[in-house]
Write an enzyme that holds these catalytic residues in place. Structure first.
Site, PDB file in Angstrom:
ATOM      1  N   HIS A   1       4.854   0.324   0.119  1.00 28.62           N
ATOM      2  CA  HIS A   1       5.509  -0.614   1.345  1.00 28.62           C
ATOM      3  C   HIS A   1       4.961  -1.691   1.522  1.00 28.62           C
ATOM      4  CE1 HIS A   1       2.618   2.526   3.251  1.00 28.62           C
ATOM      5  NE2 HIS A   1       2.797   1.579   4.156  1.00 28.62           N
TER       6      HIS A   1
ATOM      7  N   GLU B   1       0.873  -1.245   0.152  1.00 26.94           N
ATOM      8  CA  GLU B   1       0.093  -0.082   0.249  1.00 26.94           C
ATOM      9  C   GLU B   1       0.792   1.260  -0.098  1.00 26.94           C
ATOM     10  OE1 GLU B   1      -2.114  -0.820   3.976  1.00 26.94           O
ATOM     11  OE2 GLU B   1      -0.473   0.593   4.858  1.00 26.94           O
TER      12      GLU B   1
ATOM     13  N   CYS C   1       4.266   0.285  14.911  1.00 29.04           N
ATOM     14  CA  CYS C   1       3.928   1.152  13.947  1.00 29.04           C
ATOM     15  C   CYS C   1       3.289   2.201  14.733  1.00 29.04           C
ATOM     16  CB  CYS C   1       3.223   0.607  12.906  1.00 29.04           C
ATOM     17  SG  CYS C   1       2.863   1.933  11.526  1.00 29.04           S
TER      18      CYS C   1
ATOM     19  N   HIS D   1       0.094   5.809   1.008  1.00 27.79           N
ATOM     20  CA  HIS D   1      -0.892   6.755   1.491  1.00 27.79           C
ATOM     21  C   HIS D   1      -0.227   8.153   1.896  1.00 27.79           C
ATOM     22  CE1 HIS D   1       1.116   4.779   4.667  1.00 27.79           C
ATOM     23  NE2 HIS D   1       0.390   3.809   4.649  1.00 27.79           N
TER      24      HIS D   1
ATOM     25  N   HIS E   1       4.703   6.666   8.380  1.00 26.69           N
ATOM     26  CA  HIS E   1       4.890   5.818   9.498  1.00 26.69           C
ATOM     27  C   HIS E   1       6.383   5.663  10.126  1.00 26.69           C
ATOM     28  CE1 HIS E   1       1.364   3.359   8.143  1.00 26.69           C
ATOM     29  NE2 HIS E   1       1.793   2.949   7.300  1.00 26.69           N
TER      30      HIS E   1
HETATM   31 MN    MN Z   1       1.070   1.732   5.409  1.00 27.32          MN
END
Ligand code: MN
Length: 152
Positions: free
Chosen positions: A105, A65, A119, A67, A71
């Site tokens: 990632h 994914e 995370c 975004h 992170h």
């Molecule tokens: Mn992610």
């Protein structure tokens, strides 16, 4: 005095924290993933961020994914590989991984043992995108990325 003013201690035992629910990785089923669970360790509007613990069984993986949000990842247990854009990197216990906005990632545990990571993420964040067929084909033109995605 309630728990918010006293503070809390959630005892650790066998990769669980007391009173922290264990959830499936994603509830919407929008992205492919395998053998991975989620525990939300800290989430409070005052923080502005959340800290989650994800754990993959041997051979499990998170979704592929990207975004707008970032992170901060700390590998807590085991080892595996992560995809960071065009790069495939080996990761092991205590390594730190940062994932900037819009970078594709994914994390994959080695075949032999579970891999878990913390995370840190914004509490308010955008929904991840998963690659289209065209984007997947584009990624697979890099042999290292193709080998990573095909890793069982
Ligand atoms: Mn992610």
């Amino acid at each position: 005095m309630d728990s918010e003013t006293k503070g809390t201690i959630r005892a650790f035992l066998d990769w669980r924290w007391s009173e922290v629910p264990l959830h499936p990785y994603k509830e919407d089923g929008a992205a492919p993933f395998r053998a991975i669970t989620r525990q939300t360790l800290f989430s409070d509007p005052g923080f502005g961020c959340e800290l989650r613990y994800f754990e993959m069984n041997a051979g499990g993986h998170s979704s592929l994914e990207r975004h707008a949000h970032t992170h901060g990842v700390l590998i807590l247990r085991g080892e595996g590989h992560c995809l960071l854009g065009e790069e495939v990197r080996a990761v092991k216990q205590n390594d730190l991984v940062t994932i900037p906005p819009w970078l594709w990632h994914q994390f994959r545990a080695t075949a032999g043992a579970p891999m878990g990571f913390l995370c840190m993420v914004n509490q308010l964040r955008d929904k991840p995108q998963v690659p289209t067929g065209v984007e997947c084909a584009e990624m697979r033109r890099n042999p290292a990325v193709a080998a990573f995605l095909d890793r069982k």
